[in-house]
Design a protein around this motif. Structure first.
Motif, PDB file in Angstrom:
ATOM      1  N   VAL A  48      16.695   7.732  31.012  1.00 34.17           N
ATOM      2  CA  VAL A  48      15.934   7.132  29.922  1.00 34.17           C
ATOM      3  C   VAL A  48      16.841   6.472  28.876  1.00 34.17           C
ATOM      4  N   ALA A  49      18.055   7.001  28.686  1.00 34.97           N
ATOM      5  CA  ALA A  49      18.924   6.559  27.584  1.00 34.97           C
ATOM      6  C   ALA A  49      19.210   5.059  27.564  1.00 34.97           C
ATOM      7  N   PRO A  50      19.487   4.407  28.695  1.00 32.09           N
ATOM      8  CA  PRO A  50      19.786   2.960  28.608  1.00 32.09           C
ATOM      9  C   PRO A  50      18.635   2.140  28.031  1.00 32.09           C
ATOM     10  N   ARG A  51      17.396   2.490  28.404  1.00 28.48           N
ATOM     11  CA  ARG A  51      16.256   1.740  27.870  1.00 28.48           C
ATOM     12  C   ARG A  51      15.979   2.128  26.412  1.00 28.48           C
ATOM     13  N   MET A  52      16.258   3.365  26.033  1.00 32.15           N
ATOM     14  CA  MET A  52      16.194   3.732  24.614  1.00 32.15           C
ATOM     15  C   MET A  52      17.174   2.884  23.816  1.00 32.15           C
ATOM     16  N   SER A  53      18.371   2.726  24.372  1.00 33.89           N
ATOM     17  CA  SER A  53      19.399   1.923  23.711  1.00 33.89           C
ATOM     18  C   SER A  53      18.934   0.485  23.523  1.00 33.89           C
ATOM     19  N   ASP A  54      18.298  -0.069  24.562  1.00 30.04           N
ATOM     20  CA  ASP A  54      17.780  -1.435  24.448  1.00 30.04           C
ATOM     21  C   ASP A  54      16.751  -1.541  23.324  1.00 30.04           C
ATOM     22  N   ALA A  55      15.876  -0.536  23.239  1.00 22.21           N
ATOM     23  CA  ALA A  55      14.810  -0.570  22.236  1.00 22.21           C
ATOM     24  C   ALA A  55      15.354  -0.408  20.823  1.00 22.21           C
ATOM     25  N   GLU A 261      11.355   7.805   9.172  1.00 24.37           N
ATOM     26  CA  GLU A 261      11.737   6.505   9.723  1.00 24.37           C
ATOM     27  C   GLU A 261      12.539   6.675  11.009  1.00 24.37           C
ATOM     28  N   ALA A 262      13.497   7.613  11.001  1.00 24.35           N
ATOM     29  CA  ALA A 262      14.339   7.832  12.170  1.00 24.35           C
ATOM     30  C   ALA A 262      13.548   8.491  13.297  1.00 24.35           C
ATOM     31  N   VAL A 263      12.723   9.480  12.957  1.00 24.92           N
ATOM     32  CA  VAL A 263      11.907  10.155  13.960  1.00 24.92           C
ATOM     33  C   VAL A 263      10.981   9.157  14.647  1.00 24.92           C
ATOM     34  N   ASN A 264      10.328   8.332  13.852  1.00 24.70           N
ATOM     35  CA  ASN A 264       9.380   7.372  14.409  1.00 24.70           C
ATOM     36  C   ASN A 264      10.076   6.315  15.262  1.00 24.70           C
ATOM     37  N   ALA A 265      11.262   5.890  14.841  1.00 25.84           N
ATOM     38  CA  ALA A 265      11.998   4.897  15.617  1.00 25.84           C
ATOM     39  C   ALA A 265      12.410   5.450  16.978  1.00 25.84           C
ATOM     40  N   CYS A 266      12.879   6.697  17.008  1.00 29.25           N
ATOM     41  CA  CYS A 266      13.274   7.327  18.272  1.00 29.25           C
ATOM     42  C   CYS A 266      12.053   7.562  19.164  1.00 29.25           C
ATOM     43  N   ASN A 267      10.954   7.978  18.553  1.00 30.56           N
ATOM     44  CA  ASN A 267       9.724   8.190  19.311  1.00 30.56           C
ATOM     45  C   ASN A 267       9.281   6.881  19.965  1.00 30.56           C
ATOM     46  N   ALA A 268       9.294   5.796  19.203  1.00 33.13           N
ATOM     47  CA  ALA A 268       8.876   4.505  19.743  1.00 33.13           C
ATOM     48  C   ALA A 268       9.813   4.032  20.848  1.00 33.13           C
ATOM     49  N   ALA A 269      11.116   4.307  20.699  1.00 34.43           N
ATOM     50  CA  ALA A 269      12.083   3.898  21.715  1.00 34.43           C
ATOM     51  C   ALA A 269      11.845   4.643  23.028  1.00 34.43           C
ATOM     52  N   VAL A 270      11.527   5.942  22.939  1.00 36.24           N
ATOM     53  CA  VAL A 270      11.239   6.716  24.151  1.00 36.24           C
ATOM     54  C   VAL A 270       9.983   6.176  24.828  1.00 36.24           C
ATOM     55  N   ARG A 271       8.959   5.904  24.058  1.00 42.48           N
ATOM     56  CA  ARG A 271       7.722   5.370  24.639  1.00 42.48           C
ATOM     57  C   ARG A 271       7.981   4.054  25.372  1.00 42.48           C
ATOM     58  N   LYS A 272       8.773   3.195  24.754  1.00 38.73           N
ATOM     59  CA  LYS A 272       9.077   1.909  25.377  1.00 38.73           C
ATOM     60  C   LYS A 272       9.890   2.116  26.651  1.00 38.73           C
ATOM     61  N   ALA A 273      10.847   3.053  26.611  1.00 36.19           N
ATOM     62  CA  ALA A 273      11.669   3.324  27.793  1.00 36.19           C
ATOM     63  C   ALA A 273      10.833   3.860  28.944  1.00 36.19           C
ATOM     64  N   LEU A 274       9.940   4.793  28.651  1.00 39.37           N
ATOM     65  CA  LEU A 274       9.139   5.407  29.702  1.00 39.37           C
ATOM     66  C   LEU A 274       8.127   4.444  30.301  1.00 39.37           C
ATOM     67  N   ALA A 275       7.779   3.387  29.545  1.00 41.49           N
ATOM     68  CA  ALA A 275       6.851   2.380  30.059  1.00 41.49           C
ATOM     69  C   ALA A 275       7.529   1.417  31.029  1.00 41.49           C
ATOM     70  N   ASP A 276       8.848   1.460  31.097  1.00 40.15           N
ATOM     71  CA  ASP A 276       9.583   0.580  32.003  1.00 40.15           C
ATOM     72  C   ASP A 276       9.397   1.064  33.450  1.00 40.15           C
ATOM     73  N   PRO A 277       8.935   0.212  34.363  1.00 39.97           N
ATOM     74  CA  PRO A 277       8.698   0.644  35.752  1.00 39.97           C
ATOM     75  C   PRO A 277       9.948   1.196  36.432  1.00 39.97           C
TER      76      PRO A 277
END
Length: 321
Positions: A48-55, A261-277
């Motif tokens: 998951v980390a690479p896509r979190m990084s992208d987000a 702010e930090a919690v929400n940003a990390c949460n959103a990044a994980v959601r975006k990463a997990l949505a990646d096929p």
């Protein structure tokens, strides 16, 4: 002199203001994992980390700090600045079980950490050597009842889902089997394949290839529903042990006091990463299922798991190693 001091201080002030203007994050993040590289927890984060990084627009670095059943990693994060740049990959062991079996932890994971999100649902598989005749959970239970205290099983860490699932099976099925500790999943799997162990609850990544090769046999999964990776394998509850549930979520947590702010940003990044096929496919190959949640949902999950598991652990007499 005053003019020179202003000239020296001004760049630092401007840099600080610029950093604040950038918002969170403006430098790399670190995810601390309390287990060795190559295990299920490590693989989940590294997928998951690479896509979190992208987000997030910043590197997300995985930092393995194994030892003391995850307590070392947990304390590192608890003692870190609450700025969102250091996160913990939490599991049921250090979050819920360790406070019961370790008499004097220097922290309370339930109050010293702030939930960010769940990351994946992790399942184990009840497996036996291919050389054993057992084809079902009922067969295994019957063999255990016929020879109390003779069957053995392996586990690679106090408070891991595998150990807890075997302990719960003993309690709910009314059997007596013996747990054998291992330092890692590789030697455990070697002994299971060779028949030196009778069964184990293995994490999915090391078990699936051995099941597919016919070296071990999958009897059941300990979750409420069947695994997407093994749809033909029943749950233990379906196999006759009512109310059996030993599911486990990996989750991200931050030090208490981390800004929203930090919690929400990390949460959103994980959601975006997990949505990646590609991420979803990578997790499925490991027998994992991505699942994000709100911080409030993580808190409710943890409270429910405390209620469910701590009496089981207290009754089992589990001890730290």
């Amino acid at each position: 002199m005053i003019t020179r001091r202003i000239a020296l201080v001004a760049p630092a002030l401007l840099a600080a203001r610029a950093a604040r203007g950038q918002g969170f994050p403006n430098r790399p993040l670190r995810v601390v994992v309390g287990f060795t590289a190559g295990g299920a927890t490590d693989l989940a984060v590294r997928t998951v980390a690479p896509r979190m990084s992208d987000a997030l627009g910043q590197p997300v670095v995985v930092d393995n700090r194994p030892g003391a059943g995850g307590n070392i990693a947990t304390e590192i994060v608890v003692r870190s600045p609450p700025d969102g740049y250091t996160l913990l990959l939490g599991t049921i062991g250090p979050m819920i079980i360790n406070p019961v079996i370790y008499p004097s932890l220097p922290f309370d994971p339930m109050t010293d950490l702030a939930p960010v999100t769940t990351l994946v649902q992790s399942s184990t598989i009840l497996v036996v050597p291919a050389s054993r005749p057992w084809r079902s959970v009922a067969d295994l239970i019957a063999a255990a009842k016929a020879a109390p205290g003779k069957l053995n099983w392996g586990y690679s860490g106090v408070g891991t889902t595998g150990q807890l699932a075997a302990t719960l099976l003993n309690q709910l099925a009314g059997i007596e089997t013996v747990g054998v500790p291992y330092r890692g999943g590789a030697p455990l799997m070697t002994d299971l394949i060779s028949g030196r162990l009778d069964f184990t609850f293995s994490t999915t990544p090391p078990a699936l290839p051995q099941v597919e090769a016919g070296r071990i046999r999958a009897l059941a999964v300990p979750t409420l529903r069947r695994s997407p990776g093994l749809p033909e394998v029943p749950t233990i509850a379906e196999s006759g042990v009512a109310d059996f549930n030993a599911e486990n979520f990996f989750m991200l947590l931050a030090p208490r006091g981390t800004p929203a702010e930090a919690v929400n940003a990390c949460n959103a990044a994980v959601r975006k990463a997990l949505a990646d096929p590609e991420v979803a496919a990578g997790l499925r190959r490991q027998g994992l299922e991505g699942q994000a949640s709100t911080p409030e949902e993580v808190s409710r999950y943890l409270r429910a798991e405390v209620t469910r598991w701590r009496p089981v652990v207290a009754a089992s007499g589990l001890q730290p190693e």
